[in-house]
Structure formats: C-alpha cells, structure tokens
Design an enzyme around this catalytic site. Sequence first.
Site, short mmCIF file in Angstrom:
data_model
loop_
_atom_site.label_atom_id
_atom_site.label_comp_id
_atom_site.label_asym_id
_atom_site.label_seq_id
_atom_site.Cartn_x
_atom_site.Cartn_y
_atom_site.Cartn_z
N GLU A 110 51.69 39.71 53.79
CA GLU A 110 51.14 39.05 54.63
C GLU A 110 50.18 38.15 54.27
O GLU A 110 49.04 38.38 53.85
CB GLU A 110 50.70 40.12 55.78
CG GLU A 110 49.93 39.33 57.02
CD GLU A 110 49.17 40.25 57.68
OE1 GLU A 110 48.43 39.74 58.60
OE2 GLU A 110 49.41 41.43 57.90
N ARG A 165 44.24 31.55 57.18
CA ARG A 165 43.00 31.64 57.07
C ARG A 165 42.22 30.64 56.29
O ARG A 165 41.12 30.06 56.15
CB ARG A 165 42.06 32.88 56.94
CG ARG A 165 42.20 34.06 58.15
CD ARG A 165 41.49 35.24 57.51
NE ARG A 165 42.26 36.43 58.15
CZ ARG A 165 41.76 37.62 58.21
NH1 ARG A 165 40.47 37.99 57.35
NH2 ARG A 165 42.31 38.55 58.98
N THR A 209 47.53 36.14 60.66
CA THR A 209 46.63 35.26 61.76
C THR A 209 47.25 34.17 62.31
O THR A 209 46.95 32.93 62.35
CB THR A 209 45.42 34.89 60.63
OG1 THR A 209 45.09 35.69 59.74
CG2 THR A 209 44.21 34.63 61.69
N LYS A 250 51.17 45.71 65.62
CA LYS A 250 49.93 45.64 65.11
C LYS A 250 48.75 46.48 65.92
O LYS A 250 48.72 46.39 67.20
CB LYS A 250 49.41 44.22 64.60
CG LYS A 250 48.18 44.26 63.73
CD LYS A 250 47.85 42.91 63.18
CE LYS A 250 46.46 42.77 62.48
NZ LYS A 250 46.41 41.47 62.12
#
Length: 197
Positions: free
Chosen positions: A34, A38, A61, A121
């Site tokens: 993953e 960011r 994200t 998640k």
Amino acid sequence: MRLAPVIPVLVIEDVQHALPVAEALVAGGLPALEVTLRTECAIEAISMMKKVPGAVVGAGTVLSPDDLTRAIDAGAEFIVSPGLTPKLGEAAILSGVPFLPGTANASDVMLALELGFDRLKFFPAMYAGGPAALKAIAAPLAAAKFCPTGGVTIDNAPEWLALEAVLCVGGSWMVPAGPPDRARIEAAARTASALAR
C-alpha cells in the site's frame, strides 16, 4: 487481504526508493503493497513498484474520487482510504477496483455495509480502542472483515490477527524512513509474513 498477514503501509519520500523497497518486501513474502498518497512522488512510485514481479500494488490515503482516478491510472490494484464518504464509495464501486474504506466504529461499519463494502480498514486501530474495541464492534456485524491499521506493530499484530474478524493487518514498521536497507527490510518482511492468522 489474504495474500499475507501484513500489508506494508508505505510512505515513499524518494521515487528512487520505490523499486528496492518493493523488491525487498516481495522477496520477504509480503506481496500486497500500500503506497500512501502522502508524498509528491507517490503516484510515480505506484507505477514503478508495479514492475516488480509478484507485487500487488495499491494506493492508500485515498481521500476523493480524484485521488481514486489518479491511483487507478497509475496502476493501483486496490484502494485504501482512512474513511468513507458517499462520493468516494460511489466512485470506488464504479471503478470496480477492490476498496478498503476506513472505519472506526459501528456506524462507520454499518454505512460501509449499506454501500456494499464488507472488507474494511479499522483505523486508527490502536487509538480507536485496540483489539477489544474491534472484537466488540465486529460481534453484531459479522459480515464485515477487517484490516486494522494505525499503531499496529510486530509486537501487537498477533493479538489483532487472532480475532476472527481480522483477515490481515497494515503496518509501516518494516520500512523505516530514509534510504532503504534491502536486507533489513527483507528480514522484517519475512518475520511479518510468518505471523499466524
């Protein structure tokens, strides 16, 4: 979620680190990667990591439909978000790409299930109450299965993985900041990939 007990959560600051990090993690038995959106080079890192044989590269994200589109265009094979909004959920459904929306309480899980998502998640895992909280939340919502992320470490991962509702965990401990030490990353990945589920 069933490829390995741990999904490495990666913050790639330098695109030159993307290939060695991915190669070391895959060699250590962790194929699902993953890459968090960011950093400026995250999208390029996804494209580069896709070249590593055996790597299944996703984007984390992901906060908006635009993020989702950019990640998929770069080759992301799964999408992870810290939360869930109706617009993002709808875009994820239309994309057809596996999507792990973030949840932290029973209402979040119910919304996700209502939208058709049952692989979720749990975030921020340790700060949302830890394994005891997820066990309590999951009990009446048995259709949902989880990947706890946020404060998960090699030390507490076994407690999470022992929960029936947990299919895997996400963590960043395998790849410290700075230039990648391939041998160290691969060794950490081997230890993580050997965790019992």
